[in-house]
Scaffold this active site. Structure first.
Site, mmCIF file in Angstrom:
data_model
loop_
_atom_site.group_PDB
_atom_site.id
_atom_site.type_symbol
_atom_site.label_atom_id
_atom_site.label_comp_id
_atom_site.label_asym_id
_atom_site.label_seq_id
_atom_site.Cartn_x
_atom_site.Cartn_y
_atom_site.Cartn_z
ATOM 1 N N LYS A 1 -27.836 20.803 19.735
ATOM 2 C CA LYS A 1 -26.715 20.025 19.182
ATOM 3 C C LYS A 1 -25.640 19.787 20.233
ATOM 4 O O LYS A 1 -24.870 18.820 20.143
ATOM 5 C CB LYS A 1 -26.154 20.706 17.941
ATOM 6 C CG LYS A 1 -25.738 22.160 18.117
ATOM 7 C CD LYS A 1 -24.325 22.349 18.592
ATOM 8 C CE LYS A 1 -24.030 23.814 18.847
ATOM 9 N NZ LYS A 1 -22.642 24.068 19.261
ATOM 10 N N THR B 1 -19.670 20.359 15.909
ATOM 11 C CA THR B 1 -19.578 20.219 17.367
ATOM 12 C C THR B 1 -19.304 18.780 17.781
ATOM 13 O O THR B 1 -18.667 18.541 18.806
ATOM 14 C CB THR B 1 -20.873 20.727 18.036
ATOM 15 O OG1 THR B 1 -21.207 21.993 17.497
ATOM 16 C CG2 THR B 1 -20.701 20.870 19.535
#
Length: 342
Positions: free
Chosen positions: A190, A247
Site C-alpha cells: 500500500k 496511507t
C-alpha cells in the site's frame, strides 16, 4: 497481565506501541540505537524526533543496551525499518530465547532477497513463534488514544490471539487473521500506491484521480499477493483496503507526503531528505517491481512509480501512460474465469 515486552527501535510506531503497552501497566523496555536520543528521551520523557505529541510513561524504560532490552522478556516487538531488520536480528540472535515471541510491525520487503519479514525471521530465528501487527494505524493518533483497529496475524492461532489480548485496549481494537502473507503484503504494497496518491496531489489532480489510483491499486496488491499465496479476502480487510485508505489520504503518511513533493518537482533524494524519516514505499517499490517481473504479474501503477523513482521518468508522462493503456474489462481477472452472456 504481567508480560514483559522488549521493543527494538525508537521510531514513531515503536514509541507509540511502547507507550500503549506501558499505559496498560506492563513492563516495557525500549532499545534505541542512538545514545544521544536515549539521553534526551530519558531527560524530557518525550521522543521529540519521531513522536513529540506523546508523553513517555515513567514505567517505560529506554536504553541503548540491546541485550538488556531483550533479556527475560516474553515478547520482542520488532520496530525497525525493513532494511534494518536483518542486521538487528543477527545482532540479537545470540541473546533471543526460543521461547520469546517475535512481533513485527515494520511494513516492507527486503530489496536484495525479496523476502517478507516473516521469512527473514524464520531464517534467522527458526524456533521462535511469530506474529505481525498491521492495519490503518498512524502512530501520531494511537499515541493520543484515538480509536484505531488493526490485525494480529500469525500462522499459530494461539499466538495471534495472545498478541490480540496483549495489545487490545478500549481505544485500540485488535482482530486476528491467519493469512500472514496477505497481511504482510497489504501493509508493504500500500505504500507504493500512497506514493502515487501523493504524486497526484502534488500535481494538483483531484479526488477522481486519487480514487482511481486507490481502487486500481488494491487490484494490483491483491494480484501480486494471491500470486505469492495470500488469500484474496485479506485485501478487503484492515491490512488491505483499510491501510490503503489511511496511507493515501492522511498527511501523517510519509509515503503520501514524499509523493506530493515528487509531484511538485523535487527529486527523490530531495523529497526523502525533506521528510526526514524512512519512506518505506521507496524501497518497497523496487522489491515489488522485481517480484512482479519475476512472476509475470501485471502491475502498471507500480511499474510507473518505479520509473519515476529509479528511471527519472516525468510524473505527467507516467500518468499519461497509465491513462492511455489498452482498453480493459474492470474485473479482468474474474472475467477470465466466467462466461458472461452480454
Amino acid at each position: 497481565m504481567t508480560e514483559r515486552i522488549g521493543v527494538l527501535g525508537g521510531g514513531s510506531w515503536g514509541t507509540a506501541l511502547a507507550v500503549l503497552l506501558a499505559n496498560k501497566g506492563l513492563e516495557v523496555e525500549m532499545w534505541v540505537r542512538n545514545k544521544s536520543q536515549v539521553d534526551e528521551m530519558n531527560e524530557t520523557r518525550v521522543n521529540n524526533k519521531y513522536l513529540p505529541n506523546a508523553k513517555l510513561p515513567v514505567n517505560l524504560i529506554i536504553n541503548d543496551d540491546l541485550e538488556k532490552t531483550i533479556h527475560k522478556k516474553d515478547v520482542i516487538l520488532l520496530s525497525v525499518p525493513t532494511h534494518g531488520v536483518r542486521e538487528t536480528l543477527l545482532n540479537a540472535k545470540s541473546i533471543i530465547d526460543k521461547k520469546q515471541i517475535i512481533v513485527n510491525v515494520a511494513k516492507g520487503i527486503e530489496n536484495d532477497t525479496l523476502m517478507r519479514i516473516s521469512e527473514i525471521v524464520k531464517e534467522i530465528l527458526p524456533n521462535n513463534k511469530y506474529a505481525m501487527l498491521s492495519g490503518p494505524s498512524h502512530a501520531e493518533e494511537v499515541a493520543l488514544d484515538i480509536p484505531t483497529t488493526i490485525v494480529s496475524a500469525s500462522l499459530d492461532k494461539e499466538v495471534a490471539e495472545y498478541i490480540q489480548e496483549l495489545f487490545i485496549t478500549p481505544s485500540f481494537r485488535v482482530y486476528t487473521n491467519p493469512d500472514i502473507i496477505g497481511v504482510e503484503l497489504g501493509g508493504a504494497l500500500k505504500n507504493i500506491i500512497a506514493l502515487g496518491a501523493g504524486i497526484s496531489d502534488g500535481l494538483n489532480y483531484g479526488d477522481n484521480t486519487k480514487a482511481a489510483l486507490m481502487t486500481r491499486g488494491i487490484i494490483e496488491i491483491a494480484r501480486l499477493g494471491t500470486a505469492l499465496g495470500a488469500n484474496a479476502n485479506t485485501f478487503t480487510g484492515l491490512s488491505g483496503i483499510g491501510d490503503l485508505i489511511v496511507t493515501c489520504t492522511s498527511m501523517h503518511s510519509r509515503n503520501r507526503r514524499c509523493g506530493i513533493l515528487l509531484g511538485q518537482g523535487l527529486t527523490l533524494d530531495e523529497s526523502v531528505k525533506e521528510i526526514g524519516m524512512v519512506v518505506e514505499g521507496v524501497k518497497t517499490t523496487k522489491s515489488a517491481f522485481k517480484i512482479s517481473e519475476k512472476l509475470g504479474v501485471e502491475m502498471p501503477i507500480t511499474d510507473e512509480i518505479y520509473n519515476v523513482l529509479y528511471n527519472n521518468a516525468n510524473v505527467k508522462d507516467s500518468v499519461n501512460k497509465l491513462m492511455g493503456r489498452d482498453k480493459k474489462h474492470e474485473m479482468e481477472d474474474v472475467a477470465r474465469n466466467f462466461n458472461y452472456n452480454w
